[in-house]
Design an enzyme around this catalytic site. Structure first.
Site, mmCIF file in Angstrom:
data_model
loop_
_atom_site.group_PDB
_atom_site.id
_atom_site.type_symbol
_atom_site.label_atom_id
_atom_site.label_comp_id
_atom_site.label_asym_id
_atom_site.label_seq_id
_atom_site.Cartn_x
_atom_site.Cartn_y
_atom_site.Cartn_z
ATOM 1 C CG HIS A 187 31.927 15.469 6.459
ATOM 2 N ND1 HIS A 187 30.930 16.013 7.229
ATOM 3 C CD2 HIS A 187 32.377 14.371 7.121
ATOM 4 C CE1 HIS A 187 30.786 15.275 8.328
ATOM 5 N NE2 HIS A 187 31.654 14.271 8.278
ATOM 6 C CB ALA A 188 36.027 14.271 0.834
ATOM 7 C CD GLU A 190 30.124 18.246 4.438
ATOM 8 O OE1 GLU A 190 30.673 19.025 5.221
ATOM 9 O OE2 GLU A 190 29.464 17.243 4.800
ATOM 10 N NE ARG A 248 29.244 11.929 6.835
ATOM 11 C CZ ARG A 248 28.591 12.960 7.394
ATOM 12 N NH1 ARG A 248 28.105 13.922 6.651
ATOM 13 N NH2 ARG A 248 28.450 13.031 8.704
ATOM 14 C CG ASN A 267 32.334 16.434 12.469
ATOM 15 O OD1 ASN A 267 33.141 16.794 13.331
ATOM 16 N ND2 ASN A 267 31.167 17.048 12.283
ATOM 17 N NE ARG A 268 27.958 12.081 13.253
ATOM 18 C CZ ARG A 268 27.922 13.207 12.527
ATOM 19 N NH1 ARG A 268 28.983 14.000 12.466
ATOM 20 N NH2 ARG A 268 26.824 13.547 11.868
ATOM 21 C CE1 TYR A 334 21.328 20.108 1.975
ATOM 22 C CE2 TYR A 334 23.278 18.773 1.513
ATOM 23 C CZ TYR A 334 21.909 18.897 1.607
ATOM 24 O OH TYR A 334 21.108 17.815 1.344
ATOM 25 C CE1 TYR A 379 23.399 14.984 12.877
ATOM 26 C CE2 TYR A 379 21.640 16.125 11.720
ATOM 27 C CZ TYR A 379 22.972 15.803 11.848
ATOM 28 O OH TYR A 379 23.877 16.317 10.962
ATOM 29 C CD GLU A 401 26.320 21.455 8.531
ATOM 30 O OE1 GLU A 401 26.568 21.331 7.313
ATOM 31 O OE2 GLU A 401 26.569 20.563 9.362
HETATM 32 ZN ZN LIG Z 1 30.089 17.816 6.954
#
Ligand SMILES: [Zn+2]
Length: 444
Positions: A187-188, A190, A248, A267-268, A334, A379, A401
């Site tokens: 995720h860019a 982050e 992201r 990441n999905r 995070y 979730y 995270e």
């Molecule tokens: Zn992420």
């Protein structure tokens, strides 16, 4: 279901285009009591939501950044807050996204006070590899989406770090040494995660022969690191300079007219248990058109398969054997969590107790809360890298995270000084514990 009717009745526009642009001109000092301007993206807290409420908000295109116990963070400007109110929610200002910058004069190859651009990171990796041929090997493991389209883009790099003996650092799962694999910035936005991964590489290289713990590790274990899984996304983030863009996903804009909300959530998009996340191409959790549709996903999965032996059976309930080897961590932000599989179901993973035990050992360094998705963010997620590494290969897999949810060192864009002062130091020991466990992660 009631929320569906309310959403339909409210006629909320999909896309929430202003949320991710980061284009607002920020005043030098953000007002801690609220956003400095109506178009500044900030973090709102929305409370009292069920898991299905959250899924609906994601599907509608709201940027749901963080969840815990029914409270979620949604990033957006005042118009986004108004959209939430129109749906019957009560968004409350939580924190600014952008922190005060200590450094205003930008160094070449950096943005937002010191974070390195993709080009600077690539130059650094080449420099480390060239200077340390006995300890490192640099691999190009695949192309970013833009590169596959001949629109610029990047190679995706992996570094192997070990005291290289004959046969070491080969992409062959039948290796003499056990392996610890680490990836970051899938995720860019982050942005602290890539910097932590780079410090880990540099720390190992510098410590060999001088630091006993590092020397012992590199004599016995291969450490592999992909500091930036999503380089196209990081280019977008960095293009904002002192106001980084909240990108992201990857840069694949072929699926729909989303304004600034294009891309696939890498990441999905993994091939293990893919398909239960967002089907809206404009959603931040858009899963892509098919399992493993994205070149970045395929690069990471092929790389993991080339390094880790397949140690787990096909059934959900098949445990990896007690003598299985190897550890994998994917760095995200995070919330200060160490998340263990499964992500896609709230059924306990067959190695649940062993994964928790290693998670707790790592938590001794960073103090992060250890648990499943269900225990932490609350979730389910499908098509995640950690589920793939554990589910397909039996590798002991974890999502970190990184960082708190509030303050100068919190959120997606912590002040750069936080990386050096807290985020790297608190996670260095956790990464060392993970790497030292690579020979026998399930035996404690
Ligand atoms: Zn992420």
């Amino acid at each position: 279901m009631q929320i569906k009717r309310r959403l339909a009745a409210a006629g909320v526009a999909l896309g929430v285009a202003a949320a991710a642009t980061g284009a607002a001109a920020l005043s030098a000092q953000a007002d801690p009591a609220g956003p400095s301007s109506p178009t500044e993206p900030v973090t709102w807290t929305v409370g009292g939501l069920t898991a299905s409420d959250v899924a609906e908000l994601e599907q509608l295109g709201f940027d749901v950044a963080h969840e815990h116990g029914g409270d979620v963070h949604i990033i957006g400007d005042q118009a986004v807050a108004d959209d939430l109110r129109a749906l019957g929610h009560t968004p409350e200002f939580h924190d600014t996204v952008y922190k005060d910058l200590e450094v205003t004069a930008q160094q070449e190859g950096t943005y937002y006070g010191g974070y390195r651009t993709v080009d600077a990171i690539e130059a650094h990796l080449h420099g480390v590899a060239d200077a340390n041929p006995a300890l490192t090997r640099l691999y190009d493991i695949g192309d970013s989406w833009l590169k596959t389209q001949n629109e610029g883009g990047h190679d995706i790099y992996a570094v192997c770090v070990t005291a290289i003996a004959a046969g070491d650092c080969e992409q062959d799962p039948d290796s003499a040494k056990p392996r610890f694999t680490l990836i970051a910035q899938m995720h860019a936005r982050e942005i602290a995660t890539g910097e932590i991964a780079l410090r880990w590489i540099d720390d190992l290289v510098a410590g060999y022969g001088t630091d006993t713990e590092v020397t012992d590790l590199l004599d016995t274990t291969e450490v592999w690191v992909v500091p930036v899984v999503n380089p196209d996304g990081v280019d977008i983030v960095a293009s904002g300079g002192d106001d980084p863009i909240l990108q992201r996903k990857n840069a694949n804009d072929s699926a729909g007219n989303c304004g600034s909300r294009f891309g696939v959530d890498l990441n999905r998009n993994s091939t293990f248990e893919w398909g239960a996340d967002s089907t809206n191409p404009c959603a931040e959790t858009y899963q892509g058109s098919a399992a493993g549709s994205e070149p970045e996903t395929r690069a990471v999965e092929d790389w993991l398969r080339s390094l880790h032996p397949d140690q787990r059976g096909e059934a959900e309930s098949d445990p990896a054997p007690d003598d299985a080897r190897d550890v994998f961590i994917t760095l995200h932000s995070y919330g200060e969590y160490i998340i263990i599989p499964w992500g896609y179901t709230d059924t306990a993973a067959p190695n649940d107790a062993q994964l928790r035990a290693l998670g707790k050992a790592m938590s001794a360094s960073n103090g992060y809360f250890v648990g499943t998705n269900d225990d932490t963010v609350g979730y389910s997620t499908s098509g995640t890298t950690d589920d793939m590494a554990y589910g397909e290969l039996g590798v002991a897999s974890f999502t970190f995270e990184v960082g708190p949810d509030f303050g100068d060192c919190g959120g997606f864009f912590p002040a750069y000084s936080c990386v050096e002062d807290t985020l790297w130091p608190e996670n260095r020991g956790a990464l060392m514990t993970a790497a030292q466990a690579a020979a026998a992660p399930y035996t404690g």
